[in-house]
Scaffold this motif. Sequence first.
Motif, short mmCIF file in Angstrom:
data_model
loop_
_atom_site.label_atom_id
_atom_site.label_comp_id
_atom_site.label_asym_id
_atom_site.label_seq_id
_atom_site.Cartn_x
_atom_site.Cartn_y
_atom_site.Cartn_z
N GLU A 240 17.76 -2.42 -12.62
CA GLU A 240 16.78 -1.76 -12.64
C GLU A 240 16.14 -1.37 -11.40
O GLU A 240 15.29 -0.26 -11.14
CB GLU A 240 16.02 -0.98 -13.93
N VAL A 241 15.56 -1.82 -10.58
CA VAL A 241 14.98 -2.34 -9.60
C VAL A 241 15.36 -1.19 -8.30
O VAL A 241 16.52 -1.47 -7.58
CB VAL A 241 13.87 -3.48 -8.95
N ARG A 242 14.65 -0.30 -7.94
CA ARG A 242 15.17 1.03 -6.84
C ARG A 242 15.18 0.00 -5.56
O ARG A 242 15.09 0.80 -5.07
CB ARG A 242 15.60 2.02 -7.25
N ALA A 243 14.28 -0.37 -4.97
CA ALA A 243 12.77 -0.47 -4.08
C ALA A 243 12.68 -1.97 -3.74
O ALA A 243 12.07 -2.63 -5.23
CB ALA A 243 12.27 0.91 -3.88
N VAL A 244 12.50 -2.32 -3.24
CA VAL A 244 12.34 -3.64 -2.47
C VAL A 244 11.36 -3.87 -1.47
O VAL A 244 11.60 -3.53 -0.21
CB VAL A 244 13.11 -4.65 -1.95
N VAL A 245 9.87 -3.93 -1.54
CA VAL A 245 9.04 -4.41 -0.26
C VAL A 245 9.14 -5.50 -0.46
O VAL A 245 8.08 -6.41 -1.17
CB VAL A 245 7.74 -3.99 -0.87
N VAL A 246 9.20 -5.79 1.02
CA VAL A 246 8.19 -7.46 1.71
C VAL A 246 6.78 -7.62 2.57
O VAL A 246 7.16 -6.05 3.49
CB VAL A 246 9.86 -8.06 2.23
N ARG A 247 6.72 -8.08 2.34
CA ARG A 247 5.25 -7.48 3.13
C ARG A 247 4.43 -9.48 3.15
O ARG A 247 5.27 -10.18 2.66
CB ARG A 247 4.02 -7.35 2.05
N GLY A 248 3.84 -9.56 3.72
CA GLY A 248 3.00 -10.39 4.12
C GLY A 248 1.63 -10.53 3.79
O GLY A 248 0.72 -9.56 3.57
N ALA A 249 0.54 -12.06 3.40
CA ALA A 249 -0.51 -11.93 2.77
C ALA A 249 -0.91 -12.51 3.97
O ALA A 249 -0.76 -12.57 4.93
CB ALA A 249 -0.41 -12.85 1.58
N GLY A 250 -2.45 -12.21 4.40
CA GLY A 250 -2.79 -11.98 5.05
C GLY A 250 -3.10 -11.33 6.87
O GLY A 250 -2.54 -10.19 6.09
N ARG A 251 -3.64 -12.28 7.40
CA ARG A 251 -3.09 -10.69 9.18
C ARG A 251 -2.35 -10.93 9.42
O ARG A 251 -2.55 -10.18 10.68
CB ARG A 251 -4.50 -11.51 9.89
N ALA A 252 -0.96 -11.23 9.26
CA ALA A 252 0.18 -11.36 9.75
C ALA A 252 1.48 -11.35 9.15
O ALA A 252 1.15 -11.46 7.83
CB ALA A 252 0.36 -12.57 10.85
#
Length: 267
Positions: A56-68
Amino acid sequence: MTTAAIDPELLTRGGLTFDVDGPRATITLARPEALNAQTPATWEALREIGESLPGEVRAVVVRGAGRAFSAGLDRRFFTATEVDGQPGLSGIAALTDDEADAAIAGYQAGFSWLRDPARVTVAAVQGHAIGAGFQLALACDLRVVADDVQFCMAETGLGIVPDLGGTYPLVHAVGYARAVEICLSGRRVGADEAVSTGLALRSVPRAELDGAVDAAVAALVTAPPKAAAETLRLLTGVAEGADPAQALAAERAAQLRRLRSLAAGEG
């Protein structure tokens, strides 16, 4: 929001968190104390997420924690033969050709699934995105960046090459000549240039990055799922070199599949 059924120990070793909220999944690089430096365990965990992603997942977000977003490969792998049970760069060099090829192919698999047209992927990038961090952002369909972003393909300057799938999307995003200059010079690419060259979709102030990504994802999942997936496949085909006649044929075939699916009440 729920945590998907991925081995929590693997996620911890890889320095990741993974959550699913309806049609959206979020992968977070979660080693802010190390500027989200990556290890082979990171790539193993990414590969496992790709293989286990709920339908059911249609979008994936990839992110980083913190300042980088990610400062690239964990520095230990440049100096040690083995780290955390995985070969370092010198350890890979000591493998047979087949063994080394299989090892690097396994690392690449942690990135390549992000271009599966079954879903759209968005990198939310702030601060440094260097080497493996740059390539992880490039693995996604779209990049929304903070105004402090600094992309850098550092590998060539370190005597190695980008080998996590980054060369293909970089050339397609910015063109051959600019990709050559970015890779061989190792210089930093900031937010304004990233947007103007097509490397990033848009740039926003750092404090507005999460909201901008939320809005982008909300817009990207408004279309009916099957129509969106078919459209992504068409666009992927063109990006991968389909000529005009092939693109037209692919459009005809996709449209026929959609019309038949709609006529059958399948949405």
